[in-house]
Scaffold this motif. Sequence first.
Motif, PDB file in Angstrom:
ATOM      1  N   GLN A  89      80.196  28.331  23.999  1.00 59.15           N
ATOM      2  CA  GLN A  89      78.951  28.971  23.574  1.00 59.15           C
ATOM      3  C   GLN A  89      77.739  28.175  24.058  1.00 59.15           C
ATOM      4  O   GLN A  89      76.713  28.744  24.423  1.00 59.15           O
ATOM      5  CB  GLN A  89      78.927  29.144  22.053  1.00 59.15           C
ATOM      6  CG  GLN A  89      79.925  30.153  21.538  1.00 59.15           C
ATOM      7  CD  GLN A  89      79.701  31.540  22.091  1.00 59.15           C
ATOM      8  OE1 GLN A  89      78.567  32.019  22.154  1.00 59.15           O
ATOM      9  NE2 GLN A  89      80.776  32.187  22.502  1.00 59.15           N
ATOM     10  N   GLN A  90      77.862  26.847  24.098  1.00 57.36           N
ATOM     11  CA  GLN A  90      76.784  26.000  24.624  1.00 57.36           C
ATOM     12  C   GLN A  90      76.588  26.241  26.119  1.00 57.36           C
ATOM     13  O   GLN A  90      75.464  26.209  26.615  1.00 57.36           O
ATOM     14  CB  GLN A  90      77.074  24.532  24.347  1.00 57.36           C
ATOM     15  CG  GLN A  90      76.994  24.180  22.880  1.00 57.36           C
ATOM     16  CD  GLN A  90      77.460  22.765  22.581  1.00 57.36           C
ATOM     17  OE1 GLN A  90      78.176  22.137  23.358  1.00 57.36           O
ATOM     18  NE2 GLN A  90      77.063  22.259  21.422  1.00 57.36           N
ATOM     19  N   VAL A  91      77.684  26.472  26.834  1.00 59.87           N
ATOM     20  CA  VAL A  91      77.591  26.796  28.265  1.00 59.87           C
ATOM     21  C   VAL A  91      76.825  28.102  28.434  1.00 59.87           C
ATOM     22  O   VAL A  91      75.927  28.209  29.276  1.00 59.87           O
ATOM     23  CB  VAL A  91      78.992  26.891  28.910  1.00 59.87           C
ATOM     24  CG1 VAL A  91      78.904  27.433  30.325  1.00 59.87           C
ATOM     25  CG2 VAL A  91      79.687  25.545  28.898  1.00 59.87           C
ATOM     26  N   ILE A 121      71.742  31.087  29.727  1.00 63.34           N
ATOM     27  CA  ILE A 121      70.627  31.907  29.253  1.00 63.34           C
ATOM     28  C   ILE A 121      69.299  31.174  29.459  1.00 63.34           C
ATOM     29  O   ILE A 121      68.325  31.759  29.932  1.00 63.34           O
ATOM     30  CB  ILE A 121      70.822  32.276  27.771  1.00 63.34           C
ATOM     31  CG1 ILE A 121      72.008  33.241  27.624  1.00 63.34           C
ATOM     32  CG2 ILE A 121      69.549  32.881  27.186  1.00 63.34           C
ATOM     33  CD1 ILE A 121      72.478  33.435  26.196  1.00 63.34           C
ATOM     34  N   GLU A 122      69.271  29.891  29.134  1.00 62.49           N
ATOM     35  CA  GLU A 122      68.029  29.126  29.188  1.00 62.49           C
ATOM     36  C   GLU A 122      67.667  28.648  30.591  1.00 62.49           C
ATOM     37  O   GLU A 122      66.501  28.648  30.963  1.00 62.49           O
ATOM     38  CB  GLU A 122      68.133  27.921  28.252  1.00 62.49           C
ATOM     39  CG  GLU A 122      68.231  28.300  26.798  1.00 62.49           C
ATOM     40  CD  GLU A 122      68.601  27.129  25.905  1.00 62.49           C
ATOM     41  OE1 GLU A 122      68.577  25.969  26.366  1.00 62.49           O
ATOM     42  OE2 GLU A 122      68.931  27.382  24.732  1.00 62.49           O
ATOM     43  N   GLN A 123      68.668  28.215  31.374  1.00 63.97           N
ATOM     44  CA  GLN A 123      68.394  27.567  32.656  1.00 63.97           C
ATOM     45  C   GLN A 123      68.829  28.387  33.873  1.00 63.97           C
ATOM     46  O   GLN A 123      68.490  28.029  34.992  1.00 63.97           O
ATOM     47  CB  GLN A 123      69.101  26.217  32.716  1.00 63.97           C
ATOM     48  CG  GLN A 123      68.721  25.285  31.611  1.00 63.97           C
ATOM     49  CD  GLN A 123      69.630  24.070  31.561  1.00 63.97           C
ATOM     50  OE1 GLN A 123      70.134  23.624  32.581  1.00 63.97           O
ATOM     51  NE2 GLN A 123      69.863  23.544  30.381  1.00 63.97           N
ATOM     52  N   ASP A 178      78.006  37.573  32.967  1.00 63.64           N
ATOM     53  CA  ASP A 178      78.129  38.744  32.100  1.00 63.64           C
ATOM     54  C   ASP A 178      78.236  38.338  30.633  1.00 63.64           C
ATOM     55  O   ASP A 178      77.613  38.952  29.765  1.00 63.64           O
ATOM     56  CB  ASP A 178      79.343  39.585  32.500  1.00 63.64           C
ATOM     57  CG  ASP A 178      79.186  40.228  33.866  1.00 63.64           C
ATOM     58  OD1 ASP A 178      78.054  40.296  34.392  1.00 63.64           O
ATOM     59  OD2 ASP A 178      80.222  40.664  34.423  1.00 63.64           O
ATOM     60  N   ALA A 179      79.014  37.289  30.348  1.00 64.33           N
ATOM     61  CA  ALA A 179      79.164  36.819  28.966  1.00 64.33           C
ATOM     62  C   ALA A 179      77.839  36.285  28.428  1.00 64.33           C
ATOM     63  O   ALA A 179      77.487  36.529  27.269  1.00 64.33           O
ATOM     64  CB  ALA A 179      80.249  35.747  28.883  1.00 64.33           C
ATOM     65  N   LYS A 219      75.657  37.842  25.313  1.00 63.51           N
ATOM     66  CA  LYS A 219      75.217  37.010  24.190  1.00 63.51           C
ATOM     67  C   LYS A 219      73.703  37.107  24.016  1.00 63.51           C
ATOM     68  O   LYS A 219      73.220  37.249  22.902  1.00 63.51           O
ATOM     69  CB  LYS A 219      75.622  35.551  24.405  1.00 63.51           C
ATOM     70  CG  LYS A 219      75.202  34.656  23.263  1.00 63.51           C
ATOM     71  CD  LYS A 219      75.682  33.242  23.395  1.00 63.51           C
ATOM     72  CE  LYS A 219      75.239  32.456  22.164  1.00 63.51           C
ATOM     73  NZ  LYS A 219      75.757  31.119  22.140  1.00 63.51           N
ATOM     74  N   ARG A 220      72.986  37.067  25.121  1.00 66.22           N
ATOM     75  CA  ARG A 220      71.528  37.161  25.045  1.00 66.22           C
ATOM     76  C   ARG A 220      71.098  38.493  24.428  1.00 66.22           C
ATOM     77  O   ARG A 220      70.233  38.536  23.548  1.00 66.22           O
ATOM     78  CB  ARG A 220      70.900  37.031  26.440  1.00 66.22           C
ATOM     79  CG  ARG A 220      69.383  36.998  26.448  1.00 66.22           C
ATOM     80  CD  ARG A 220      68.825  37.016  27.850  1.00 66.22           C
ATOM     81  NE  ARG A 220      69.034  38.276  28.507  1.00 66.22           N
ATOM     82  CZ  ARG A 220      68.300  39.388  28.303  1.00 66.22           C
ATOM     83  NH1 ARG A 220      67.320  39.377  27.424  1.00 66.22           N
ATOM     84  NH2 ARG A 220      68.542  40.494  28.958  1.00 66.22           N
ATOM     85  N   LEU A 221      71.738  39.563  24.846  1.00 69.60           N
ATOM     86  CA  LEU A 221      71.381  40.882  24.325  1.00 69.60           C
ATOM     87  C   LEU A 221      71.771  41.053  22.854  1.00 69.60           C
ATOM     88  O   LEU A 221      71.103  41.762  22.118  1.00 69.60           O
ATOM     89  CB  LEU A 221      72.021  41.971  25.176  1.00 69.60           C
ATOM     90  CG  LEU A 221      71.473  42.102  26.594  1.00 69.60           C
ATOM     91  CD1 LEU A 221      72.292  43.094  27.395  1.00 69.60           C
ATOM     92  CD2 LEU A 221      69.999  42.455  26.588  1.00 69.60           C
TER      93      LEU A 221
END
Length: 69
Positions: free
Chosen positions: A35-37, A42-44, A59-60, A64-66
């Motif tokens: 999840q940290q990956v 998402i962030e970087q 895609d994963a 998660k972002r959505l």
Amino acid sequence: MYIIEINPIDNTTLSIWDNASLTAIPPDTANRHFQQVLDAIIEQGADCFDGDVPQELLDAAEAKRLSNV
């Protein structure tokens, strides 16, 4: 920075190597390190990886972002 270990037989992700903690992370959504990956993607974006990010991880991360909107 993360590095992907790919299975040469079926071209799937075997594990994700975390250079910061020197650990292998299984591509399992129940794993908190995985999840940290996804959060890092998402962030970087792709900058958190050495080399290309497999589409399955992109895609994963997008899913998660959505789901967190």
